[in-house]
Design a protein around this motif. Structure first.
Motif, PDB file in Angstrom:
ATOM      1  N   GLY A 168       0.833  -1.207   0.000  1.00  0.00           N
ATOM      2  CA  GLY A 168       0.000   0.000   0.000  1.00  0.00           C
ATOM      3  C   GLY A 168       0.862   1.250   0.000  1.00  0.00           C
ATOM      4  O   GLY A 168       2.078   1.208   0.241  1.00  0.00           O
ATOM      5  N   SER A 182      -7.002   1.707   9.352  1.00  0.00           N
ATOM      6  CA  SER A 182      -5.896   0.956   9.954  1.00  0.00           C
ATOM      7  C   SER A 182      -6.443  -0.032  10.947  1.00  0.00           C
ATOM      8  O   SER A 182      -7.389   0.269  11.666  1.00  0.00           O
ATOM      9  N   LYS A 183      -5.808  -1.203  10.996  1.00  0.00           N
ATOM     10  CA  LYS A 183      -6.315  -2.180  11.947  1.00  0.00           C
ATOM     11  C   LYS A 183      -6.100  -1.739  13.378  1.00  0.00           C
ATOM     12  O   LYS A 183      -6.837  -2.130  14.278  1.00  0.00           O
TER      13      LYS A 183
HETATM   14  P1  ATP Z   1      -1.310  -0.903  11.672  1.00  0.00           P
HETATM   15  O1  ATP Z   1      -2.391   0.034  12.136  1.00  0.00           O
HETATM   16  O2  ATP Z   1      -0.958  -1.972  12.649  1.00  0.00           O
HETATM   17  O3  ATP Z   1      -0.133  -0.207  11.053  1.00  0.00           O
HETATM   18  P2  ATP Z   1      -2.283  -1.390   9.011  1.00  0.00           P
HETATM   19  O4  ATP Z   1      -3.743  -1.623   8.770  1.00  0.00           O
HETATM   20  O5  ATP Z   1      -1.689  -0.089   8.610  1.00  0.00           O
HETATM   21  O6  ATP Z   1      -2.021  -1.722  10.536  1.00  0.00           O
HETATM   22  P3  ATP Z   1       0.009  -2.863   8.104  1.00  0.00           P
HETATM   23  O7  ATP Z   1       0.318  -4.178   8.720  1.00  0.00           O
HETATM   24  O8  ATP Z   1       0.804  -1.655   8.502  1.00  0.00           O
HETATM   25  O9  ATP Z   1      -1.544  -2.578   8.306  1.00  0.00           O
HETATM   26  O10 ATP Z   1       0.096  -3.004   6.542  1.00  0.00           O
HETATM   27  C1  ATP Z   1      -0.175  -4.215   5.855  1.00  0.00           C
HETATM   28  C2  ATP Z   1      -0.346  -3.926   4.384  1.00  0.00           C
HETATM   29  O11 ATP Z   1      -1.624  -3.359   4.165  1.00  0.00           O
HETATM   30  C3  ATP Z   1       0.656  -2.950   3.798  1.00  0.00           C
HETATM   31  O12 ATP Z   1       1.014  -3.390   2.503  1.00  0.00           O
HETATM   32  C4  ATP Z   1      -0.104  -1.661   3.720  1.00  0.00           C
HETATM   33  O13 ATP Z   1       0.368  -0.833   2.684  1.00  0.00           O
HETATM   34  C5  ATP Z   1      -1.500  -2.145   3.421  1.00  0.00           C
HETATM   35  N1  ATP Z   1      -2.507  -1.236   3.933  1.00  0.00           N
HETATM   36  C6  ATP Z   1      -2.698  -0.887   5.223  1.00  0.00           C
HETATM   37  N2  ATP Z   1      -3.726  -0.063   5.356  1.00  0.00           N
HETATM   38  C7  ATP Z   1      -4.222   0.149   4.100  1.00  0.00           C
HETATM   39  C8  ATP Z   1      -5.292   0.930   3.580  1.00  0.00           C
HETATM   40  N3  ATP Z   1      -6.070   1.637   4.378  1.00  0.00           N
HETATM   41  N4  ATP Z   1      -5.499   0.912   2.249  1.00  0.00           N
HETATM   42  C9  ATP Z   1      -4.721   0.170   1.434  1.00  0.00           C
HETATM   43  N5  ATP Z   1      -3.691  -0.576   1.855  1.00  0.00           N
HETATM   44  C10 ATP Z   1      -3.433  -0.601   3.178  1.00  0.00           C
END
Ligand code: ATP
Ligand code: MG
Length: 337
Positions: free
Chosen positions: A148, A206-207
């Motif tokens: 992403g 975001s998770k």
């Molecule tokens: P955290 O809040 O723990 O950072 P996150 O939802 O951002 O969780 P990551 O584990 O950081 O998730 O990222 C996992 C993958 O998902 C990465 O390739 C990131 O680019 C992609 N990603 C995360 N959030 C999004 C989003 N909102 N839209 C598209 N891609 C995403």
């Protein structure tokens, strides 16, 4: 053979943003290229421990790979699935790259700034993880790392470290990953995908966001997910238009709909030209998301843990072989071997 590489942290369930922005594009690429390229899909468990883990990490790790399989990943002899901590070369190369990276460049990473902001104390792992990520990529000479948009800066860092290392030893030890603009092209996109937070659409979904209604989880009951879409923040402009800057909430819904129905975004946008009723748009997206989840969850239920453990056993043998060979080259360059 070229290598495509990807990893998603298994800290919790994944969101629809992770699925649409990272998991699904990767599955499509893997299925398209696995006859001619290596496809490395790994679980970055060492990245997990820089922050809280919801639930049992071992369970989450296996579930993450079940998600890929449920999303349609086809595994052949070029698809390698492994856990990062089962390949010690990742930590070893991270240390070596720590001695090549500068404090300045690591401090400029926006993910670090965001994740450390407002915390009284922040573990060193949060600062250092982009360097570990560079090791994850460089050990396998990966050219393509579909991710992403929030991770683009880390790809640039990996490129810079590879170039600096090669230059310092005057030898092409590391393959420099493709530029982010080429990564996006390789993914068949014109831009990185960024699914927005449903309640605060100026932020990405975001998770780790605390608010339940901000994000759709892959394990949400389809009806519950539909409700979240119905309560998504829009605006008071009263026109359905794709304009992420002025109408991020509405644009996010259009983007989600295009991705869950696998329809070109332009086609989805055209269907709504001249329409004004946000309620209608929400109904449509809610129903499409809920259908997608129903189908996805049914596939997920058919994938067993044992299937995943077998894939890890094979993948980790491969990964250790490839990673140890590259690590040795880096160790030799520094005179460690
Ligand atoms: P955290 O809040 O723990 O950072 P996150 O939802 O951002 O969780 P990551 O584990 O950081 O998730 O990222 C996992 C993958 O998902 C990465 O390739 C990131 O680019 C992609 N990603 C995360 N959030 C999004 C989003 N909102 N839209 C598209 N891609 C995403
Ligand atoms: Mg993130």
């Amino acid at each position: 053979m070229k290598t495509i590489l990807t990893g998603i942290r298994a800290n919790s369930e994944l969101t629809l943003g992770n699925y649409l922005g990272a998991l699904l594009p990767m599955v499509r690429l893997a299925n398209k290229y696995s006859d001619e390229m290596n496809v490395n899909i790994f679980v970055p468990d060492l990245h997990s421990i820089i922050s809280n883990v919801d639930g049992d990490l071992q369970y989450n790790i296996v579930r993450t790979i079940r998600y890929y399989l449920a999303a349609g990943l086809k595994v052949n002899e070029h698809v390698h699935i492994y856990r990062q901590s089962y390949v010690p070369a990742h930590s070893e190369l991270c240390w070596i790259l720590n001695c090549v990276a500068t404090m300045g460049e690591a401090s400029r990473m926006t993910q670090y700034k965001e994740k450390s902001e407002g915390r009284e104390s922040c573990n060193v792992g949060i600062f250092d993880y982009p360097i570990l990520m560079a090791a994850d990529i460089l050990l396998y000479s990966a050219e393509y790392v579909p991710i992403g948009e929030d991770q683009f800066q880390h790809i640039e860092l990996a490129r810079n470290l590879a170039m600096r290392f090669n230059h310092r030893f005057n030898e092409e030890i590391f393959t420099v990953p493709a530029k982010t603009s080429e990564q996006v092209k390789f993914m068949g996109l014109s831009d990185g995908i960024r699914i927005r937070d449903l309640l605060n659409p100026e932020k990405k979904m975001s998770k780790s966001t605390a608010s339940e209604n901000s994000k759709i989880m892959l394990d949400d009951e389809p009806a519950k997910a539909a409700k979240k879409i119905m309560s998504a923040t829009t605006d008071s402009l009263g026109k359905i238009k794709f304009d992420m800057f002025n109408q991020p909430g509405v644009s996010n819904l259009l983007l989600i709909d295009a991705l869950v129905t696998n329809t070109p975004l332009q086609d989805v946008i055209s269907t709504w030209v001249g329409e004004t009723r946000y309620g209608d748009l929400k109904q449509k997206v809610a129903s499409d998301v809920s259908n997608m989840l129903t189908e996805f969850q049914a596939s997920l239920a058919n994938i067993t843990d044992n299937e995943v453990l077998d894939l890890f056993a094979k993948g980790e043998e491969y990964a250790n072989r490839v990673a140890n060979a590259k690590l040795l080259e880096a160790q030799k360059a520094f005179g460690l071997r």
